[in-house]
Scaffold this motif. Sequence first.
Motif, mmCIF file in Angstrom:
data_model
loop_
_atom_site.group_PDB
_atom_site.id
_atom_site.type_symbol
_atom_site.label_atom_id
_atom_site.label_comp_id
_atom_site.label_asym_id
_atom_site.label_seq_id
_atom_site.Cartn_x
_atom_site.Cartn_y
_atom_site.Cartn_z
ATOM 1 N N SER A 147 0.269 -1.004 0.340
ATOM 2 C CA SER A 147 -0.302 -0.465 0.276
ATOM 3 C C SER A 147 0.791 0.867 -0.068
ATOM 4 O O SER A 147 2.077 1.432 0.155
ATOM 5 C CB SER A 147 -0.732 0.135 1.518
ATOM 6 N N THR A 148 0.291 2.386 -0.364
ATOM 7 C CA THR A 148 1.187 3.773 -0.334
ATOM 8 C C THR A 148 0.288 4.487 0.300
ATOM 9 O O THR A 148 -0.054 4.506 1.114
ATOM 10 C CB THR A 148 0.913 4.341 -2.023
ATOM 11 N N ASN A 149 1.230 5.554 -0.014
ATOM 12 C CA ASN A 149 0.680 7.057 1.339
ATOM 13 C C ASN A 149 -0.386 7.474 1.283
ATOM 14 O O ASN A 149 -1.160 7.646 2.391
ATOM 15 C CB ASN A 149 1.667 7.860 1.582
ATOM 16 N N TYR A 206 -3.147 5.132 1.253
ATOM 17 C CA TYR A 206 -4.147 4.195 1.417
ATOM 18 C C TYR A 206 -4.705 4.837 3.291
ATOM 19 O O TYR A 206 -3.301 5.035 4.158
ATOM 20 C CB TYR A 206 -3.555 2.660 1.931
ATOM 21 N N THR A 208 2.248 -2.599 4.193
ATOM 22 C CA THR A 208 2.732 -0.924 3.612
ATOM 23 C C THR A 208 4.093 -1.272 2.795
ATOM 24 O O THR A 208 5.465 -2.160 4.075
ATOM 25 C CB THR A 208 2.770 0.443 4.618
ATOM 26 N N TRP A 209 4.722 -0.174 2.284
ATOM 27 C CA TRP A 209 5.821 -0.099 1.579
ATOM 28 C C TRP A 209 7.075 -0.088 3.226
ATOM 29 O O TRP A 209 8.230 -0.158 2.957
ATOM 30 C CB TRP A 209 6.400 1.319 0.515
#
Length: 405
Positions: free
Chosen positions: A256-258, A260, A285-286
């Motif tokens: 997921s990116t920022n 999300y 998450t990354w």
Amino acid sequence: MAVALPAAVTSAYERLAGEFDKLSTTQKYAVGIAGGVTSLYLLAKVLKGSDRDKPTTLQLSGGSIDASKVKTEFDAYADSYGKNAGEGITDRSKTVHLVDVFYSLVTDIYEWGWGQSFHFSPKLPNKDLKASEAAHEARIAALLRLQPGQKALDCGCGVGGPMRTVAAVSGAHVTGITINQYQVDRAKSHNARQGLAPLTDVVRGDFTNMPFKENTFDGAYAIEATCHAPKLEQVYGEIYRVLKPGSYFVSYEWVSTNKYDANNAEHVKIMDEINFGNGLPEMRTWKEAEDAGKNVGFELVMSLDLATASVVAGPWEGASSTGAGAGSSPSTAWYERLRMGKYTHAINHGIVSTVDALGLAPKGLKEVHHMLVEVAKSLIHGGESGIFTPMHLLLFRKPGADKKK
């Protein structure tokens, strides 16, 4: 999934699909009949025993699963996911088995509709999908500093598409590992047929408990594969163990990116659908992926979301939402590959339904195909909203004597 058709047929259907909603009822029936005829044409190629490695040939099997058990295994797979939002696989101890089942169920469909490289790629300007795919894979060899005579590890190799590219462009020997025996057999067959057998090997195994000695490989990579691990530290730790000191590990991660928001019900729903349709225990998450590598001892060299890194290479979110430069457009976003015109949906549904009705595929494969069609929509939503990326690049280095200057 898309299926390769003669160019003239594709062109005609594309023109019709663009105006489908404007057609009269009679004209829509005509399109349906044409789709049925095309389905029978492709089915006839199967019945004639055409080379199944050709994109126009459809073979739907249960992979390593006995045909009589496909429906039962798919139902058990579906039941393994919790009903509560964000729950994922309820019993994580079963993850490895479920991933094995998943790839037995989907490998034939993936090869039929996607090709031999089970991953996404940034769409490069003025390059077709195959060229963009090859560039995405060749980047791996460059990041690992691979040279002829060295040994590399492909973690979660599938049927070996990326392995063959990495081996060919670097001259290094690549060993692939996959949990699924059917994929091992397919990969070895492709390697031999395409002349890559001298530089490749494929073994069946769990990449969280690999059958290799410490300090064996000069480099390792994973392309959209470690997301299947029950915990990232488990697979990252094994990769760390089998790498030689000073060597590199690169991964394209599903994260997921920022953008999300775990409190956004729609965001959570999209991620749950992506997890279910792709055999993932959960979505990380990354930052969790970065930390997992550091926790097992790796040095983090690079962390970059390739989906949005270049304004000209077809960003995941689409140029309209990112302000991409001249020459870009939303249609170049590489999740566009998942979009299918109405004609393609109709043809593929006709093909799978016909094969199912004639008993040429195990019972349950029709439901598997439907699952993949549905998850394609969720992946598109994940891309359009910007909450998900399937290609966050993480480059790690195992500390120690560096012989790769």
